[in-house]
Each structure stands twice: as structure tokens, then as C-alpha cells.
Design an enzyme around this catalytic site. Sequence first.
Site, PDB file in Angstrom:
ATOM      1  CE1 TYR A 161      -4.167   1.845   0.561  1.00 44.93           C
ATOM      2  CE2 TYR A 161      -2.794   3.192   2.005  1.00 44.93           C
ATOM      3  CZ  TYR A 161      -3.962   2.998   1.296  1.00 44.93           C
ATOM      4  OH  TYR A 161      -4.950   3.979   1.311  1.00 44.93           O
ATOM      5  CE  LYS A 165      -3.760   4.611  -1.921  1.00 45.68           C
ATOM      6  NZ  LYS A 165      -4.781   4.999  -2.898  1.00 45.68           N
TER       7      LYS A 165
HETATM    8  N1  LIG Z   1     -10.614   5.531   3.946  1.00 42.94           N
HETATM    9  C1  LIG Z   1      -9.394   5.955   4.282  1.00 42.94           C
HETATM   10  O1  LIG Z   1      -9.035   6.056   5.466  1.00 42.94           O
HETATM   11  C2  LIG Z   1      -8.429   6.392   3.212  1.00 42.94           C
HETATM   12  C3  LIG Z   1      -7.363   7.233   3.559  1.00 42.94           C
HETATM   13  C4  LIG Z   1      -6.476   7.652   2.563  1.00 42.94           C
HETATM   14  C5  LIG Z   1      -6.655   7.220   1.259  1.00 42.94           C
HETATM   15  N2  LIG Z   1      -7.690   6.398   0.969  1.00 42.94           N
HETATM   16  C6  LIG Z   1      -7.835   5.969  -0.430  1.00 42.94           C
HETATM   17  O2  LIG Z   1      -9.083   6.444  -0.893  1.00 42.94           O
HETATM   18  C7  LIG Z   1      -9.593   5.565  -1.900  1.00 42.94           C
HETATM   19  C8  LIG Z   1     -10.989   5.145  -1.524  1.00 42.94           C
HETATM   20  O3  LIG Z   1     -10.927   4.509  -0.266  1.00 42.94           O
HETATM   21  P1  LIG Z   1     -12.226   4.224   0.609  1.00 42.94           P
HETATM   22  O4  LIG Z   1     -11.795   4.187   2.015  1.00 42.94           O
HETATM   23  O5  LIG Z   1     -13.329   5.124   0.177  1.00 42.94           O
HETATM   24  O6  LIG Z   1     -12.515   2.720   0.153  1.00 42.94           O
HETATM   25  P2  LIG Z   1     -13.902   1.914   0.026  1.00 42.94           P
HETATM   26  O7  LIG Z   1     -13.516   0.486   0.103  1.00 42.94           O
HETATM   27  O8  LIG Z   1     -14.913   2.436   0.962  1.00 42.94           O
HETATM   28  O9  LIG Z   1     -14.347   2.262  -1.466  1.00 42.94           O
HETATM   29  C9  LIG Z   1     -13.533   1.881  -2.541  1.00 42.94           C
HETATM   30  C10 LIG Z   1     -14.394   1.586  -3.744  1.00 42.94           C
HETATM   31  O10 LIG Z   1     -13.498   1.144  -4.794  1.00 42.94           O
HETATM   32  C11 LIG Z   1     -14.103   0.025  -5.415  1.00 42.94           C
HETATM   33  N3  LIG Z   1     -13.066  -0.811  -6.035  1.00 42.94           N
HETATM   34  C12 LIG Z   1     -12.198  -1.638  -5.401  1.00 42.94           C
HETATM   35  N4  LIG Z   1     -11.459  -2.284  -6.304  1.00 42.94           N
HETATM   36  C13 LIG Z   1     -11.852  -1.857  -7.528  1.00 42.94           C
HETATM   37  C14 LIG Z   1     -11.455  -2.161  -8.851  1.00 42.94           C
HETATM   38  N5  LIG Z   1     -10.513  -3.095  -9.098  1.00 42.94           N
HETATM   39  N6  LIG Z   1     -12.060  -1.511  -9.877  1.00 42.94           N
HETATM   40  C15 LIG Z   1     -13.045  -0.612  -9.638  1.00 42.94           C
HETATM   41  N7  LIG Z   1     -13.479  -0.297  -8.401  1.00 42.94           N
HETATM   42  C16 LIG Z   1     -12.883  -0.908  -7.362  1.00 42.94           C
HETATM   43  C17 LIG Z   1     -14.842  -0.705  -4.304  1.00 42.94           C
HETATM   44  O11 LIG Z   1     -15.845  -1.563  -4.821  1.00 42.94           O
HETATM   45  C18 LIG Z   1     -15.406   0.453  -3.508  1.00 42.94           C
HETATM   46  O12 LIG Z   1     -16.684   0.833  -3.969  1.00 42.94           O
HETATM   47  C19 LIG Z   1      -8.586   4.408  -1.968  1.00 42.94           C
HETATM   48  O13 LIG Z   1      -7.685   4.633  -3.025  1.00 42.94           O
HETATM   49  C20 LIG Z   1      -7.874   4.483  -0.646  1.00 42.94           C
HETATM   50  O14 LIG Z   1      -6.574   3.921  -0.699  1.00 42.94           O
HETATM   51  C21 LIG Z   1      -8.581   5.971   1.902  1.00 42.94           C
END
Ligand SMILES: NC(=O)c1ccc[n+]([C@@H]2O[C@H](COP(=O)([O-])OP(=O)(O)OC[C@H]3O[C@@H](n4cnc5c(N)ncnc54)[C@H](O)[C@@H]3O)[C@@H](O)[C@H]2O)c1
Length: 244
Positions: A161, A165
Site C-alpha cells: 500500500y 501510494k
Molecule cells: N478511507 C481511508 O481512510 C483512506 C485514507 C487515505 C486514502 N484512501 C484511499 O481512498 C480511496 C478510496 O478509499 P475508501 O476508504 O473510500 O474505500 P472503500 O472500500 O470504501 O471504497 C472503494 C471503492 O473502490 C471500489 N473498487 C475496489 N477495487 C476496484 C477495482 N478493481 N475496480 C473498480 N473499483 C474498485 C470498491 O468496490 C469500492 O466501492 C482508496 O484509493 C484508498 O486507498 C482511503
Amino acid sequence: MASTSKVALITGGAAGIGYAVAAMLATKGWLVNIVDIDQEKGVVAASIGATFYKADVRDYHSLRNAFDDTMKRHSRLDFVFANAGITDPRNFYEAQTSTLPPEPSLALLDINLKGAVTCTYLAQYYFRLCKQGSQLADFDPTLVIMSSIAGLEVYSPIPLYTAAKHGLVAFARAIATPFKESDGIRVSCICPGPVFTEKRKPSDADRLDMVPMETVCNVVSELISPGGGFGRCLRVLSTGISDV
Ligand SMILES: NC(=O)c1ccc[n+]([C@@H]2O[C@H](COP(=O)([O-])OP(=O)(O)OC[C@H]3O[C@@H](n4cnc5c(N)ncnc54)[C@H](O)[C@@H]3O)[C@@H](O)[C@H]2O)c1
């Protein structure tokens, strides 16, 4: 004839941060297109008036089809959010010496890093197509790449990860000037700390370091506004937001 409303395409938009940004834009009158692997969650797209495309960001053709259909329907594309990403519960450090090592799963790199790169490649093409084919006075193509605080700091328990990132931060910085100079495309990336989504444990809600979803939405909103700039890398923490 190009749509008069602005058009967004969001990967991973059926849940979490992607969905929150999709809902915010829909409220502001944008035509929102959600690309997600999860068909079931995709039905929520209808509830905010968005169009849902079932696509895996690892599958070039299904992703390209989502971009292509969006352009065919609206004749414009203003904002792409390369957001889809996963966390991988597998332990990279657990190789056993009793057997030959099985092939490691690198799905996280394929989705989080390669998927966002592919999305960027398609965004460039369709933004360029849009610029050439229409005379939109308010055309200001913007791409936001979702990194993480793990793109700026090292998290040893989650090395894949962290690698993905970090790669996205470097990638966004590398393309920002060429994209701006060649086609006026503004590229930035965001690096949030932990954000409270439906996947989090309810107890996380009390953690002081959790970034409110509203903060992330406001950052995206700022980046797509005319003064949002380009080549920016934003650290988004509960304690504040800063350009890195
Ligand atoms: N939630 C956090 O704390 C956080 C913090 C920093 C960064 N992020 C980043 O933000 C982004 C969203 O995270 P989140 O927490 O909302 O996640 P989440 O799991 O709630 O939502 C992610 C979405 O991406 C979809 N997805 C997963 N694999 C996929 C693929 N191969 N093709 C198309 N869609 C796909 C999932 O079905 C889901 O709807 C990610 O890139 C994550 O790394 C999240």
C-alpha cells in the site's frame, strides 16, 4: 451537442470517499459517472442520479468503455477522480520456509497503482478529445489522483500500500506540468490520513486522527474550482491541510 452541465467520472465511486465526492458533485448539478467493480453497491449510484458502470480498473477495456460511453452521452468530460483502491489484509512478511513460496498477490499494486495510471491515461485522451471537439467556455479539465498519507510517510506493516501510494504521488508530480502545458489539464493528488467510511469499525469514529469525510470532499471541491491550481500534493489530516 455538449451537455451544459459539467461531467465527472469517478473510479471506486460506489462507496466510501468516491461515493461521498460523487454525491457532493451531484448535489451541485454535475452529471456524475461512477465506475466500480461492485455491482451491488452500484445501485446507490441511481439514488444520486449518477450513471453506474461496472468495471474493474485492472480491465483496460471495461474502463475505456466507461470513459467512451460517458463522452458519447455528454460530449464532454470535466473531472476525473482516480480514486479506486483497496487495502490488502495479507501479510507480506509471512513467507513460510517449509514450502516453496507461492506467487504473491500483487492485486493491490494492480488496482491502486496501475489502475490509477490507466485511468490517467484514458483521462488524458478523453480530455484532449473534448478540448478538440467542443468550444466550451467553462472547460477546465481536472484530474485528481487519490494517494494517502501512506504516499508521504512509510508504513512498514503495509508495504505494498505504501509503495503504491508513494508511486501515485511521484506519478502525479511527474505528469502535472506536461499535462498542463499540452492540454491545460490540471493534475493534483491528495494524501488523506484515515477517513471514516462505512468499512471502518464504529469505534474508529471516536479517534481524534480521523479525517472527516466533509474535509476530503472540500479538498476535492477546491481542486476542481477554477483557482484550484495544478501539480499540488495535499496532505489532508485531522489537524489541517497543507501543500507538500
Ligand atoms: N478511507 C481511508 O481512510 C483512506 C485514507 C487515505 C486514502 N484512501 C484511499 O481512498 C480511496 C478510496 O478509499 P475508501 O476508504 O473510500 O474505500 P472503500 O472500500 O470504501 O471504497 C472503494 C471503492 O473502490 C471500489 N473498487 C475496489 N477495487 C476496484 C477495482 N478493481 N475496480 C473498480 N473499483 C474498485 C470498491 O468496490 C469500492 O466501492 C482508496 O484509493 C484508498 O486507498 C482511503
